[in-house]
Write a protein that holds these residues in place. Structure first.
Motif, mmCIF file in Angstrom:
data_model
loop_
_atom_site.group_PDB
_atom_site.id
_atom_site.type_symbol
_atom_site.label_atom_id
_atom_site.label_comp_id
_atom_site.label_asym_id
_atom_site.label_seq_id
_atom_site.Cartn_x
_atom_site.Cartn_y
_atom_site.Cartn_z
ATOM 1 N N TYR A 1 75.618 43.373 64.621
ATOM 2 C CA TYR A 1 75.471 42.912 63.355
ATOM 3 C C TYR A 1 75.332 41.178 63.719
ATOM 4 O O TYR A 1 75.781 40.458 64.442
ATOM 5 C CB TYR A 1 77.257 42.478 63.030
ATOM 6 C CG TYR A 1 77.736 43.983 62.590
ATOM 7 C CD1 TYR A 1 78.233 44.936 63.409
ATOM 8 C CD2 TYR A 1 77.522 44.256 60.972
ATOM 9 C CE1 TYR A 1 78.534 46.061 62.897
ATOM 10 C CE2 TYR A 1 78.122 45.301 60.619
ATOM 11 C CZ TYR A 1 78.425 46.516 61.548
ATOM 12 O OH TYR A 1 78.810 47.425 61.010
ATOM 13 N N THR B 1 70.838 37.858 58.947
ATOM 14 C CA THR B 1 69.530 38.637 58.473
ATOM 15 C C THR B 1 68.955 37.750 57.245
ATOM 16 O O THR B 1 69.605 37.566 56.250
ATOM 17 C CB THR B 1 69.655 39.946 58.272
ATOM 18 O OG1 THR B 1 70.359 40.415 57.109
ATOM 19 C CG2 THR B 1 70.054 40.934 59.505
ATOM 20 N N GLU C 1 65.429 45.289 52.272
ATOM 21 C CA GLU C 1 66.427 46.171 53.274
ATOM 22 C C GLU C 1 65.820 46.418 54.680
ATOM 23 O O GLU C 1 64.769 46.662 54.734
ATOM 24 C CB GLU C 1 66.873 47.363 52.459
ATOM 25 C CG GLU C 1 67.470 46.979 50.947
ATOM 26 C CD GLU C 1 67.953 48.379 50.320
ATOM 27 O OE1 GLU C 1 67.359 49.531 50.542
ATOM 28 O OE2 GLU C 1 68.833 48.174 49.478
ATOM 29 N N GLU D 1 70.218 48.567 54.212
ATOM 30 C CA GLU D 1 71.099 47.425 54.413
ATOM 31 C C GLU D 1 70.390 46.119 53.729
ATOM 32 O O GLU D 1 69.473 45.968 54.277
ATOM 33 C CB GLU D 1 71.766 47.135 55.586
ATOM 34 C CG GLU D 1 72.668 48.293 56.162
ATOM 35 C CD GLU D 1 73.865 48.697 55.754
ATOM 36 O OE1 GLU D 1 74.389 47.463 54.872
ATOM 37 O OE2 GLU D 1 74.464 49.768 55.793
ATOM 38 N N ILE E 1 69.209 42.399 53.035
ATOM 39 C CA ILE E 1 69.303 41.225 53.804
ATOM 40 C C ILE E 1 68.741 40.098 53.069
ATOM 41 O O ILE E 1 68.459 40.290 51.915
ATOM 42 C CB ILE E 1 68.353 41.533 55.117
ATOM 43 C CG1 ILE E 1 66.707 41.481 54.591
ATOM 44 C CG2 ILE E 1 68.766 42.418 56.164
ATOM 45 C CD1 ILE E 1 65.588 41.410 55.708
ATOM 46 N N ASN F 1 72.336 36.990 55.184
ATOM 47 C CA ASN F 1 73.266 38.103 54.870
ATOM 48 C C ASN F 1 73.712 38.298 56.265
ATOM 49 O O ASN F 1 72.746 38.203 57.558
ATOM 50 C CB ASN F 1 72.814 39.343 54.543
ATOM 51 C CG ASN F 1 72.940 39.367 52.790
ATOM 52 O OD1 ASN F 1 73.233 38.222 52.321
ATOM 53 N ND2 ASN F 1 72.325 40.438 52.162
ATOM 54 N N THR F 2 75.101 39.003 56.733
ATOM 55 C CA THR F 2 75.183 39.497 57.984
ATOM 56 C C THR F 2 75.112 40.934 57.563
ATOM 57 O O THR F 2 75.825 41.543 56.882
ATOM 58 C CB THR F 2 76.827 39.244 58.178
ATOM 59 O OG1 THR F 2 76.794 37.683 58.536
ATOM 60 C CG2 THR F 2 76.932 39.694 59.426
ATOM 61 N N SER F 3 74.080 41.560 58.332
ATOM 62 C CA SER F 3 73.728 42.892 58.084
ATOM 63 C C SER F 3 73.948 43.730 59.257
ATOM 64 O O SER F 3 73.590 43.311 60.565
ATOM 65 C CB SER F 3 72.375 43.223 57.779
ATOM 66 O OG SER F 3 72.228 42.290 56.628
#
Length: 142
Positions: free
Chosen positions: A34, A37, A52, A56, A58, A67-69
């Motif tokens: 994790y 991003t 993405e 996921e 970003i 973001n935390t991805s």
């Protein structure tokens, strides 16, 4: 016939083996990290959004949004959309991340270039634009 104690011990042994195997899987080639991003785009024909990595979302905004991805080891699928149409883009090149690249790192940035190729940078410091990207933007502005 097994008595109650033997059944209990056997059940504990089976559960222990299952949890041991599950623990090994988390260190397997598909481990997930994790990370913070973000993304950078180096073109002016449209604004990329909904960037993405492996499905996921970003952050974006030339590194301004974060973001935390979850980021998995291995081949990455990078996609993004256009703000002025419903077109969805997929990176033309393949990016592969290794455990060594991600280990003990905090940030991952996806850099999207005009030819729809991408580059990923990984660091412990806030992500910055690439020299290649800044050069491309400089050429576009001339």
């Amino acid at each position: 016939m097994m008595n109650k104690m033997q059944r209990s011990n056997r059940l504990l042994l089976i559960l222990g083996l299952i949890f041991s195997l599950v623990g090994c899987v988390s260190f397997a080639p598909h481990a997930t990290y994790y990370m913070g991003t973000t993304s950078f785009q180096y073109f002016t024909s449209y604004h990329a959004y909904m960037t993405e990595i492996n499905g996921e979302g970003i952050g974006g905004g030339f590194g301004g949004g974060m973001n935390t991805s979850p980021v998995k080891i291995g081949s990455q699928v990078i996609t993004w959309g256009e703000t002025n149409s419903k077109k969805k883009h997929v990176a033309k090149n393949q990016v592969i991340l290794t455990k060594e690249q991600l280990k003990r790192k905090k940030y991952l940035a996806v850099h999207i270039y005009p030819d729809e190729t991408v580059e990923i940078t990984i660091s412990n410091n806030w992500p910055m634009p690439t020299e290649k990207g800044l050069s491309l933007l400089g050429q576009l502005r001339q």
